[in-house]
Motif scaffolding. Structure first.
Motif, PDB file in Angstrom:
ATOM      1  N   GLU A   1      -8.523  -6.953  -4.724  1.00 30.05           N
ATOM      2  CA  GLU A   1      -7.791  -7.989  -3.989  1.00 30.05           C
ATOM      3  C   GLU A   1      -6.300  -7.768  -4.219  1.00 30.05           C
ATOM      4  O   GLU A   1      -5.842  -7.738  -5.359  1.00 30.05           O
TER       5      GLU A   1
ATOM      6  N   ILE B   1      -2.976  -9.478  -3.877  1.00 30.69           N
ATOM      7  CA  ILE B   1      -2.494 -10.848  -3.706  1.00 30.69           C
ATOM      8  C   ILE B   1      -0.981 -10.846  -3.857  1.00 30.69           C
ATOM      9  O   ILE B   1      -0.451 -10.544  -4.926  1.00 30.69           O
TER      10      ILE B   1
ATOM     11  N   LEU C   1      -6.275 -18.505  -7.880  1.00 32.05           N
ATOM     12  CA  LEU C   1      -6.401 -17.056  -8.013  1.00 32.05           C
ATOM     13  C   LEU C   1      -7.459 -16.671  -9.043  1.00 32.05           C
ATOM     14  O   LEU C   1      -8.084 -15.615  -8.938  1.00 32.05           O
TER      15      LEU C   1
ATOM     16  N   TYR D   1     -10.859 -15.568  -7.841  1.00 26.63           N
ATOM     17  CA  TYR D   1     -11.082 -14.223  -7.316  1.00 26.63           C
ATOM     18  C   TYR D   1     -11.381 -13.290  -8.494  1.00 26.63           C
ATOM     19  O   TYR D   1     -10.517 -12.568  -8.974  1.00 26.63           O
TER      20      TYR D   1
ATOM     21  N   LYS E   1      -8.120  -7.690  -9.359  1.00 21.86           N
ATOM     22  CA  LYS E   1      -6.999  -8.333  -8.680  1.00 21.86           C
ATOM     23  C   LYS E   1      -5.717  -7.584  -8.986  1.00 21.86           C
ATOM     24  O   LYS E   1      -5.465  -7.239 -10.144  1.00 21.86           O
TER      25      LYS E   1
ATOM     26  N   ASP F   1      -7.141  -6.553 -14.425  1.00 24.69           N
ATOM     27  CA  ASP F   1      -6.246  -6.946 -13.342  1.00 24.69           C
ATOM     28  C   ASP F   1      -4.818  -6.480 -13.643  1.00 24.69           C
ATOM     29  O   ASP F   1      -4.459  -6.224 -14.794  1.00 24.69           O
TER      30      ASP F   1
END
Length: 321
Positions: free
Chosen positions: A78, A80, A146, A149, A154, A186
């Motif tokens: 993802e 973002i 967030l 997710y 991420k 992440d």
């Protein structure tokens, strides 16, 4: 019949009342952005003196392969972006990710629905292969969400001078909240404008064309339009200062004369003495030691950084400690 004061209906209303009744007076730069403010900021980014945009373009063009390799994951990821704006710089990375065949979803987040609508429209034309899911809101509105997710990696992206609009204690809170939304593995990819010749910095925020002045004065136009205010923006002067010791650039609107302003929606009368200020924005500048300190205070590790050829600007890559 006793008249009651109007109910404060939005965050904008609330912060205008708080800021214009404080001493010294202030208004938040996040409320500059509406359709007109978005366009003025695009004009600012196109100015030769506003070096930040060109520096970040250069970083993306020069280092896009290394950046994409850091972002990628076998199961997809993802992407973002907080404060996405028009997404022009991000498109360089998105195009490269598409060319590489990476699997990802792009979630641009911005306070301006107008900016998001324009971004989604342009993405559908320029990069229709990208799965895009825009979300409107402030950083703090969306950070908690967030954390949901968490099914795949991420990559949280914050470009431009977004972090620079926060004083160090606020920046630590912001980074700490991002860290809370991150899972192991992440990444946070964030831009930090670097300390440099003070004149270069002043020129970036005090252009002779007056675009930055118009941008800051859009706060007054919005109050007039949305709260039935009586500001005369011509009676305020845009003023920029920069302190090379602290790395802090500050923007002000300075009242040129003794004047009174009425804001009917707030049932508020505001008096300005001649040369009284409204503080509208800060733009913090950094060096490696400050960024490392902010990261440590926020529970993050720096794992890489990417700079333009002049060293004016850097994008840092962070992971959760």
């Amino acid at each position: 019949m006793t008249q009651t004061k109007p109910t404060i209906s939005t965050a904008f209303h609330k912060e205008v009342e708080e800021g214009l009744t404080a001493f010294p007076k202030y208004l938040s730069s996040k409320f500059i952005y509406d359709k007109k403010g978005d366009k003025l900021f695009q004009d600012i980014m196109a100015m030769p003196s506003y070096y930040l945009t060109d520096c970040e373009y250069e970083i993306f063009e020069t280092h896009k392969t290394a950046i994409a390799q850091a972002f990628t994951s076998k199961s997809g990821f993802e992407l973002i972006e907080l404060g996405a704006g028009d997404g022009k710089k991000t498109k360089i990375l998105l195009e490269h990710l598409v060319t590489r065949g990476d699997t990802f979803t792009y979630l641009p987040i911005d306070i301006s629905q107008n900016a998001l609508d324009g971004l989604e429209e342009s993405m559908n034309i320029d990069l229709p292969q990208v799965d895009i899911k825009p979300q409107q809101g402030t950083y703090f509105d969306v950070l908690e969400g967030l954390a949901n997710y968490n099914s795949r990696k991420k990559v949280i992206v914050v470009l431009g001078s977004n972090i620079g609009n926060l004083l160090h204690p606020q920046a630590i809170d912001f980074l700490s909240n991002i860290k809370k939304a991150m899972s192991p593995g992440d990444l946070l990819f964030m831009g930090f404008d670097q300390k440099k010749n003070p004149q270069v910095i002043l020129d970036a925020y005090n252009d002779p064309e007056g675009i930055t002045a118009a941008f800051n004065k859009n706060l007054l136009h919005r109050i007039n339009d949305e709260m039935d205010g009586t500001f005369n923006p011509d009676q305020f002067k845009h003023w920029e200062v920069y302190d090379p010791e602290t790395g802090t650039a500050k923007s002000y609107l300075v009242s040129k004369q003794d004047q009174d302003v009425r804001i009917n929606a707030l049932d508020l009368d505001v008096h300005f003495n001649a040369w009284e200020t409204i503080h509208t924005e800060i733009s913090q500048k950094y060096d490696d030691s400050i960024v490392e300190w902010l990261a440590n205070e926020s529970g993050l590790n720096i794992i890489n950084d990417f700079a333009d050829s002049k060293g004016y600007y850097k994008n840092y890559l962070f992971e959760k400690k």
